[in-house]
Design a protein around this motif. Structure first.
Motif, PDB file in Angstrom:
ATOM      1  N   MET A   1       0.838  -1.193   0.000  1.00 61.24           N
ATOM      2  CA  MET A   1       0.000   0.000   0.000  1.00 61.24           C
ATOM      3  C   MET A   1       0.881   1.254   0.000  1.00 61.24           C
ATOM      4  O   MET A   1       1.801   1.354   0.784  1.00 61.24           O
ATOM      5  CB  MET A   1      -0.857  -0.027   1.282  1.00 61.24           C
ATOM      6  CG  MET A   1      -1.845   1.093   1.365  1.00 61.24           C
ATOM      7  SD  MET A   1      -3.308   0.763   0.401  1.00 61.24           S
ATOM      8  CE  MET A   1      -4.236   2.268   0.667  1.00 61.24           C
ATOM      9  N   TYR A   3       1.500   5.336   0.348  1.00 57.33           N
ATOM     10  CA  TYR A   3       0.991   6.540   1.008  1.00 57.33           C
ATOM     11  C   TYR A   3       1.819   7.746   0.596  1.00 57.33           C
ATOM     12  O   TYR A   3       3.045   7.651   0.489  1.00 57.33           O
ATOM     13  CB  TYR A   3       1.067   6.396   2.532  1.00 57.33           C
ATOM     14  CG  TYR A   3       0.170   5.317   3.080  1.00 57.33           C
ATOM     15  CD1 TYR A   3      -1.114   5.608   3.532  1.00 57.33           C
ATOM     16  CD2 TYR A   3       0.608   4.000   3.141  1.00 57.33           C
ATOM     17  CE1 TYR A   3      -1.937   4.616   4.040  1.00 57.33           C
ATOM     18  CE2 TYR A   3      -0.203   2.996   3.646  1.00 57.33           C
ATOM     19  CZ  TYR A   3      -1.475   3.308   4.090  1.00 57.33           C
ATOM     20  OH  TYR A   3      -2.286   2.323   4.583  1.00 57.33           O
ATOM     21  N   ASP A  82       0.281  -1.274   5.950  1.00 53.52           N
ATOM     22  CA  ASP A  82      -1.018  -0.704   6.331  1.00 53.52           C
ATOM     23  C   ASP A  82      -0.833   0.623   7.050  1.00 53.52           C
ATOM     24  O   ASP A  82       0.295   1.068   7.265  1.00 53.52           O
ATOM     25  CB  ASP A  82      -1.826  -1.690   7.194  1.00 53.52           C
ATOM     26  CG  ASP A  82      -1.062  -2.101   8.444  1.00 53.52           C
ATOM     27  OD1 ASP A  82      -0.528  -1.209   9.134  1.00 53.52           O
ATOM     28  OD2 ASP A  82      -0.980  -3.314   8.721  1.00 53.52           O
ATOM     29  N   LEU A  83      -1.965   1.220   7.452  1.00 48.71           N
ATOM     30  CA  LEU A  83      -1.926   2.551   8.058  1.00 48.71           C
ATOM     31  C   LEU A  83      -1.176   2.568   9.390  1.00 48.71           C
ATOM     32  O   LEU A  83      -0.536   3.559   9.721  1.00 48.71           O
ATOM     33  CB  LEU A  83      -3.351   3.096   8.254  1.00 48.71           C
ATOM     34  CG  LEU A  83      -3.425   4.551   8.732  1.00 48.71           C
ATOM     35  CD1 LEU A  83      -2.933   5.516   7.662  1.00 48.71           C
ATOM     36  CD2 LEU A  83      -4.836   4.940   9.158  1.00 48.71           C
ATOM     37  N   ASP A  84      -1.264   1.479  10.159  1.00 50.68           N
ATOM     38  CA  ASP A  84      -0.565   1.467  11.452  1.00 50.68           C
ATOM     39  C   ASP A  84       0.938   1.640  11.268  1.00 50.68           C
ATOM     40  O   ASP A  84       1.581   2.392  11.996  1.00 50.68           O
ATOM     41  CB  ASP A  84      -0.854   0.177  12.219  1.00 50.68           C
ATOM     42  CG  ASP A  84      -2.194   0.249  12.945  1.00 50.68           C
ATOM     43  OD1 ASP A  84      -2.861   1.287  12.830  1.00 50.68           O
ATOM     44  OD2 ASP A  84      -2.561  -0.741  13.607  1.00 50.68           O
ATOM     45  N   VAL A  85       1.487   0.949  10.269  1.00 47.26           N
ATOM     46  CA  VAL A  85       2.916   1.072   9.995  1.00 47.26           C
ATOM     47  C   VAL A  85       3.206   2.506   9.529  1.00 47.26           C
ATOM     48  O   VAL A  85       4.150   3.150   9.998  1.00 47.26           O
ATOM     49  CB  VAL A  85       3.370   0.056   8.926  1.00 47.26           C
ATOM     50  CG1 VAL A  85       4.859   0.206   8.651  1.00 47.26           C
ATOM     51  CG2 VAL A  85       3.046  -1.364   9.372  1.00 47.26           C
ATOM     52  N   LEU A  87       1.569   5.219  10.201  1.00 47.94           N
ATOM     53  CA  LEU A  87       1.431   6.200  11.285  1.00 47.94           C
ATOM     54  C   LEU A  87       2.607   6.133  12.259  1.00 47.94           C
ATOM     55  O   LEU A  87       3.060   7.159  12.766  1.00 47.94           O
ATOM     56  CB  LEU A  87       0.113   5.991  12.039  1.00 47.94           C
ATOM     57  CG  LEU A  87      -1.172   6.307  11.255  1.00 47.94           C
ATOM     58  CD1 LEU A  87      -2.403   6.061  12.111  1.00 47.94           C
ATOM     59  CD2 LEU A  87      -1.178   7.738  10.733  1.00 47.94           C
ATOM     60  N   THR A  88       3.096   4.922  12.508  1.00 50.06           N
ATOM     61  CA  THR A  88       4.266   4.787  13.386  1.00 50.06           C
ATOM     62  C   THR A  88       5.463   5.494  12.760  1.00 50.06           C
ATOM     63  O   THR A  88       6.180   6.255  13.422  1.00 50.06           O
ATOM     64  CB  THR A  88       4.593   3.295  13.604  1.00 50.06           C
ATOM     65  OG1 THR A  88       3.414   2.652  14.061  1.00 50.06           O
ATOM     66  CG2 THR A  88       5.696   3.102  14.630  1.00 50.06           C
ATOM     67  N   PRO A 105      -3.454   7.914   1.732  1.00 45.47           N
ATOM     68  CA  PRO A 105      -3.230   6.768   0.851  1.00 45.47           C
ATOM     69  C   PRO A 105      -3.406   7.137  -0.621  1.00 45.47           C
ATOM     70  O   PRO A 105      -4.219   8.007  -0.952  1.00 45.47           O
ATOM     71  CB  PRO A 105      -4.315   5.784   1.278  1.00 45.47           C
ATOM     72  CG  PRO A 105      -5.404   6.632   1.842  1.00 45.47           C
ATOM     73  CD  PRO A 105      -4.745   7.833   2.449  1.00 45.47           C
TER      74      PRO A 105
END
Lengths: 107, 413
Positions: A1, A3, A82-85, A87-88, A105
């Protein structure tokens, strides 16, 4: 994915200017961990030009498409699961460049 | 007929989260999972009255929801020629045999996804009540006094963001877990509080549906994360508040304050359970695990609910707990509640001085003015008390509280 990771600066309260070493170190980590696709800092919005060729002839306007206190100072493109990765990493990016980060994204 | 309806409601409540959670994992699509679960419930409403309640209502709902999901995927696949997804579902037995723990993990995943910090708080609340709680859009809209259209859009937008931004459907990594659990508990606490003291002029002052749902979901997270002290603390806090529910509003619809409640009518079963949880956390604290905010709030409630008579309340203990809470939650609201304990120990004058220091930050909060009004009344400063009651009444949203404040104001000499 994929971003688009935008670095947001504030004209009235700009982030510090000595962040390049921290950003370089962060970039090297992004590359080593396989997340890095692209990165680049941008020249000031004064250097922007808007072109609108939807009408009879191309209209050229000096300046950014929208004037605002906050503006895009640079971008990354990351490839992460994914978004968690995302955002971290973005939390670290914000520290590294001392600016706000927007994570968005690609569709 | 009423039995059948109760059976549908019960099965819906018990199975909804499981069904949505499992289907979401299997087909990677919250929307599809939600629609299939809703269709299964609707089918039960339609068929059980005539055909009778099946021997295992939960399994029936699960099987039906899985069939509905497969039907839906097939219909969509006919349009775009994909067969993969329906095949995946179809290969599984109708009632899937999951390894133990897998279903609990699914429901946790669902809860963490719905309470993701990348979603706005109102969206998290709505999505959690819909996806995990199984409440309908009209029910949630009513609870939060927004139109069904607004609420529906809020949920649709949240689901679209989950999909587009790829908010993952999984239990967060160990290092993120504490912060993410805190986020989930915050959503559940918000749901509970709206039920505990509903803000709208058109709703019941206490919304049993919301408090019950919040307790149910907190029980779920407590079951799923038995080691989490704050989950236990929040559950205890809710149970000890819920135990007093029937005594909190008088027959005439007026809020009854803690010291005037009929303590003999408090729910002893809920209190016993709440106290058990608080003791469990006290043991953990004695072993060196520092309690969080909900655990301390629960302990304060445990002190109140331990007193047979309001006069027996151990205010020194309550003050000590507030002193422990303030560094963790340095909000002016905590300071305000602490001042109420101070009033009992050191008198209204000392308390009023602490309350007045909060003026800047709490001028728009009804409880600040209500507390001042009460302290001023006890000091015999009627005129100032009346003005404070007026302000509190203007700002209060809860109908029972407004009725209570109005009577107290009108009783001033």
């Amino acid at each position: 994915m994929r971003y688009l990771v935008s670095v947001i600066d504030d004209k009235s309260n700009p982030g510090s200017t000595d962040r390049q070493p921290a950003i370089n170190a962060f970039n090297e980590r992004l590359i080593a961990e396989g997340y890095w696709v692209f990165a680049g800092g941008l020249a000031g919005t004064d250097a922007a030009t808007v072109i609108d060729n939807r009408g009879e002839q191309a209209m050229v306007t000096d300046g950014p498409f929208v004037e605002s206190k906050e503006y895009l100072a640079g971008i990354w493109v990351w490839e992460v699961p994914d978004l968690d990765v995302a955002l971290t990493l973005a939390a670290e990016a914000s520290k590294a460049c001392d600016r706000k980060i927007e994570v968005r994204p690609f569709s | 007929m009423a039995d059948v309806r109760a059976a549908v409601t019960r099965a819906h409540h018990e199975e909804w989260a499981r069904i949505v959670a499992t289907l979401t994992r299997r087909c990677g699509d919250l929307d599809l999972a939600e629609e299939a679960a809703a269709e299964a419930s609707a089918t039960a409403v339609e068929r059980w009255p005539a055909e009778g309640v099946p021997p295992n209502p939960g399994a029936w709902l699960t099987t039906t929801a899985h069939r509905k999901a497969i039907d839906r995927i097939r219909r969509e696949n006919k349009r775009d020629g994909k067969h993969q997804e329906a095949q995946t579902l179809w290969d599984d037995p109708a009632v899937p045999a999951e390894p133990p723990g897998a279903i609990e993990d699914d429901r946790l995943r669902l809860l963490f996804t719905c309470c993701h910090p990348a979603l706005a708080m109102p969206a998290r609340v709505a999505l959690t009540l819909r996806m995990v709680g199984g409440l309908t859009v009209p029910e949630i809209a009513r609870a939060f006094l927004v139109t069904e259209t607004t609420l529906g859009q809020r949920i649709t937008r949240a689901k679209a963001k989950i999909k587009a931004a790829r908010i993952p459907y999984r239990i967060p990594a160990a290092e993120d877990l504490p912060a993410r659990v805190t986020g989930v508990l915050a959503v559940l606490y918000l749901v509970f509080n709206e039920g505990y003291l509903a803000t709208g002029p058109g709703t019941d002052p206490v919304r049993r549906d919301l408090t019950a749902e919040a307790i149910r979901l907190t029980r779920l997270i407590r079951t799923l994360l038995p080691e989490d002290g704050e989950a236990a603390g929040l559950l205890a806090l809710m149970l000890l508040a819920e135990a007093r529910r029937t005594t909190r509003v008088s027959a005439s619809g007026e809020l009854v304050t803690l010291d005037e409640q009929d303590r003999g009518s408090w729910d002893t079963t809920l209190i016993a359970e709440g106290h058990r949880l608080v003791r469990e956390r006290l043991t953990a604290a004695a072993a060196g695990i520092a309690p969080g905010r909900y655990q301390i709030l629960a302990a304060i409630n445990a002190v109140h609910t331990s007193a047979r008579d309001a006069r027996d309340t151990d205010w020194a203990q309550i003050l000590a707990l507030y002193d422990q809470l303030l560094p963790l939650d340095p909000s002016p609201v905590v300071a305000l509640n602490r001042a109420i304990a101070v009033a009992e120990l050191d008198g209204p004058e000392v308390a009023l001085a602490s309350v007045d220091r909060l003026a800047d930050r709490l001028a728009g909060y009804h409880a600040y003015h209500a507390t001042r009004a009460d302290l001023l009344r006890r000091l015999g400063r009627s005129q100032e008390s009346r003005a404070a009651y007026d302000r509190a009444i203007d700002l209060a949203g809860n109908t029972a509280e407004i009725a209570y404040l109005t009577r107290r104001r009108d009783q001033l000499g």
